[in-house]
Every structure is written in C-alpha cells, then in structure tokens.
Design an enzyme around this catalytic site. Structure first.
Site, PDB file in Angstrom:
ATOM      1  CG  HIS A  12      -0.329  -0.140   2.531  1.00  9.00           C
ATOM      2  ND1 HIS A  12      -0.859  -0.879   3.564  1.00  9.00           N
ATOM      3  CD2 HIS A  12       0.804   0.414   3.043  1.00  9.00           C
ATOM      4  CE1 HIS A  12      -0.080  -0.773   4.621  1.00  9.00           C
ATOM      5  NE2 HIS A  12       0.930   0.009   4.337  1.00  9.00           N
ATOM      6  CG  HIS A  59       0.870   4.066   7.716  1.00  5.08           C
ATOM      7  ND1 HIS A  59      -0.219   3.593   7.032  1.00  5.08           N
ATOM      8  CD2 HIS A  59       1.897   3.241   7.391  1.00  5.08           C
ATOM      9  CE1 HIS A  59       0.126   2.526   6.313  1.00  5.08           C
ATOM     10  NE2 HIS A  59       1.401   2.291   6.522  1.00  5.08           N
ATOM     11  CG  HIS A 193       8.530  -1.574   3.293  1.00  7.55           C
ATOM     12  ND1 HIS A 193       7.657  -2.585   3.596  1.00  7.55           N
ATOM     13  CD2 HIS A 193       7.919  -0.437   3.716  1.00  7.55           C
ATOM     14  CE1 HIS A 193       6.568  -2.094   4.150  1.00  7.55           C
ATOM     15  NE2 HIS A 193       6.701  -0.781   4.251  1.00  7.55           N
ATOM     16  CD  GLU A 240       3.291  -1.665   6.282  1.00  7.68           C
ATOM     17  OE1 GLU A 240       3.109  -0.517   6.681  1.00  7.68           O
ATOM     18  OE2 GLU A 240       3.413  -1.926   5.063  1.00  7.68           O
TER      19      GLU A 240
HETATM   20  C1  DHB Z   1       5.999   3.665   2.342  1.00 10.89           C
HETATM   21  C2  DHB Z   1       5.053   3.767   3.349  1.00 10.89           C
HETATM   22  C3  DHB Z   1       4.299   2.666   3.709  1.00 10.89           C
HETATM   23  O1  DHB Z   1       3.331   2.733   4.651  1.00 10.89           O
HETATM   24  C4  DHB Z   1       4.498   1.448   3.118  1.00 10.89           C
HETATM   25  O2  DHB Z   1       3.766   0.409   3.550  1.00 10.89           O
HETATM   26  C5  DHB Z   1       5.436   1.331   2.113  1.00 10.89           C
HETATM   27  C6  DHB Z   1       6.178   2.453   1.731  1.00 10.89           C
HETATM   28  C7  DHB Z   1       6.785   4.858   1.937  1.00 10.89           C
HETATM   29  O3  DHB Z   1       6.636   5.904   2.568  1.00 10.89           O
HETATM   30  O4  DHB Z   1       7.501   4.769   0.958  1.00 10.89           O
HETATM   31 FE    FE Z   2       2.588   0.910   5.314  1.00 11.49          FE
END
Ligand code: DHB
Ligand code: FE
Length: 282
Positions: A12, A59, A193, A240
């Site tokens: 997302h 978030h 990530h 996540e």
């Molecule tokens: C980013 C933010 C998110 O919540 C995520 O799940 C993936 C990437 C971002 O800020 O790049």
């Molecule tokens: Fe996220």
C-alpha cells in the site's frame, strides 16, 4: 448466506497513490509496475465483490500514539480519506457497511477477539491505495468497504498467529451472516521494506517469495513465524506482512492462485500483489 469470494494481498505504498492521482502511470518509472497490476484489475472488474473488507494499518493518521488499538474495526456508514500532510487524497469517501460490520464486531468479540469498535475515523493510504490499485479512479467506489486496522506501528504488534486466527474468525462470522453479500478480503502492506535507519532501502526478494509460497500452501506454518524473523529478514516495516495472514485465514485451507506479481522499485519497497480464490476442487 454471505460468502468470502477471494483474498487480495497488496502493498500500500503512498507514492503509488500519488502516481495514480497525478496520472503518472505511464511514466518510465511507473509503467512496468502498473503493467503488472493490470491483470488484477481485470480480475476485479469481473469479480465485482459487494463488500471489500480491507485489513491495513493506520500510519498514525486516524490514531495517534495517544491511542493504539491492536485490532480496530470501522462500523461507520462512511469514512473520509485522511490528510497525511499534503491534504486528503482526491478519492471518493469510502461507504461502509454498518450492518455487516456490527455483525462482525459481535461475532468476533463473542468469539474472544477483543477488537476495538470505531464509529468515526479517517482512512489513510493503507486502505485507499489498494482500492485505487484495483479500481482505478471511479466517481464512487463500486463496493462497500469495511476497514480493519491492525497495529504494526508501535511495539508490540499482534503475532502472525493471532492475525491468522483472526482471519479464521472473520470467515466464521461472514459464513454466518444472513445476507447475500459477496465479500473480498484484502491484506495490505509489505513486502520487505525499511523506511529509516541504517538498513533503509532493504529489499529481500528471497524472503518475500518464500513468504508468498508458504502463505499460499502452508499458512499454518507461516503463522508460526515470529516478529524477529520479519524484522531481521524483511526490515522494520516488513512486519506489515502479518496482515496478509488475516486475509489468508479467511480463505479455505486450499486456495487457487489467480494472480501473483512482485515489483522493485516502488518507493523503497518490494511490492507484492496476490489474488487468491478458494479452490473449488476441495
Ligand atoms: C511507504 C510507506 C508505507 O506505509 C508502506 O507500507 C510502504 C512504503 C513509503 O513511505 O515509501
Ligand atoms: Fe505501510
């Protein structure tokens, strides 16, 4: 009776929402990613679920550190997009399904999942980006939406096992709902990530593909994997992925993989997209 027709898992990433809102899908950076989304969009246009139950994390937009529900279910009739610092995304408000959402609340809580009931909240990129990905830019979303937030922002998040069991309980609840709604359940976030710190930019494709394989074929085993493994292998925000286990828990033990794709780069993530249906041969 209501029916769970499919499970969809997708990252997302907020910049994906911006790319859609600003019409940048054919830009060289974005075109290869959006080409991979197209088959899932086509599937969605055929499947046309009545309700999307979207499992995502807020978030720190609707909830702040003042209030951190582990599981929070939106029972309102309508949810507006959150202002995440640049104004709300130019997407339609999400229309809820209070009757089914209250049924879920009652069923889940009496099934011993002590979720938080949310009468009012905004919805951030965790929910709106997956809808934009699957539906594009309609005047109104073509389905009702029930938001289900999971805390993966503030330690301690729930275990993957708890998320999987919650999915099972959601399935029991939907199966028992005396309506004709066809429900798609979304698990969102991930894949590997890390957005800050020394390991910012970490991508672990090997871990992510092994996760997908096990999520599909042996979710009970994947549900036993601890937080430290996600943190170590998939980065601090890779946690996540436990939300994908909620989605998987709501499907049958055996599922059919309708579509699977991953992509790098989208922001600093390994972006995953998965469509699963219950296997009709079992
Ligand atoms: C980013 C933010 C998110 O919540 C995520 O799940 C993936 C990437 C971002 O800020 O790049
Ligand atoms: Fe996220």
């Amino acid at each position: 009776m209501a029916e769970v027709i499919a499970g969809i898992a997708t990252s997302h990433v907020p910049s994906v929402g911006v790319a859609i809102d600003k019409g940048k899908q054919s830009d060289p950076y974005w075109a290869p990613y959006f080409a991979k989304v197209e088959p899932a969009r086509r599937w969605m246009a055929e499947a046309r679920p009545d309700v999307c139950l979207v499992v995502y994390n807020d978030h720190a937009d609707a909830f702040s550190l003042a209030l951190i529900p582990t599981f929070a279910l939106g029972v309102a009739a309508e949810f507006a997009p959150a202002d995440e610092g640049y104004g709300p995304r130019p997407v339609p408000n999400v229309m809820g399904h209070p009757e089914l959402a209250w049924h879920l609340a009652e069923s889940l809580i009496l099934d011993e999942f002590d979720i938080t009931i949310v009468n009012e909240m905004t919805v951030d990129h965790g929910l709106t980006v997956p809808l934009s990905l699957l539906y594009g830019q309609p005047e109104a979303w073509p389905c009702r939406v029930i938001p289900l937030c999971v805390n993966v922002v503030q330690y301690p998040p729930p275990t993957g096992h708890r998320c999987y069991q919650l999915g099972r309980a959601i399935r029991r609840a939907i199966d028992a709902y005396p309506g004709t709604e066809r429900v798609a359940i979304f698990g969102t976030g991930g894949m590997s990530h890390q957005l800050q710190g020394e390991r910012a930019g970490l991508i672990n494709a090997e871990f992510d593909h092994a996760f997908l394989d096990r999520l599909i074929a042996d979710p009970e085993a994947q549900a036993k994997v601890g937080h430290e493994v996600y943190l170590r292998e998939a980065g601090s925000e890779g946690i996540e992925l436990i939300m994908w286990l909620v989605m998987r828990g709501a499907l049958d033990a055996r599922v059919r993989q309708v579509y699977r794709a991953t992509h790098v780069p989208t922001s600093n993530t390994h972006n995953g997209l998965l469509v699963l249906e219950n296997d009709p041969t079992t």
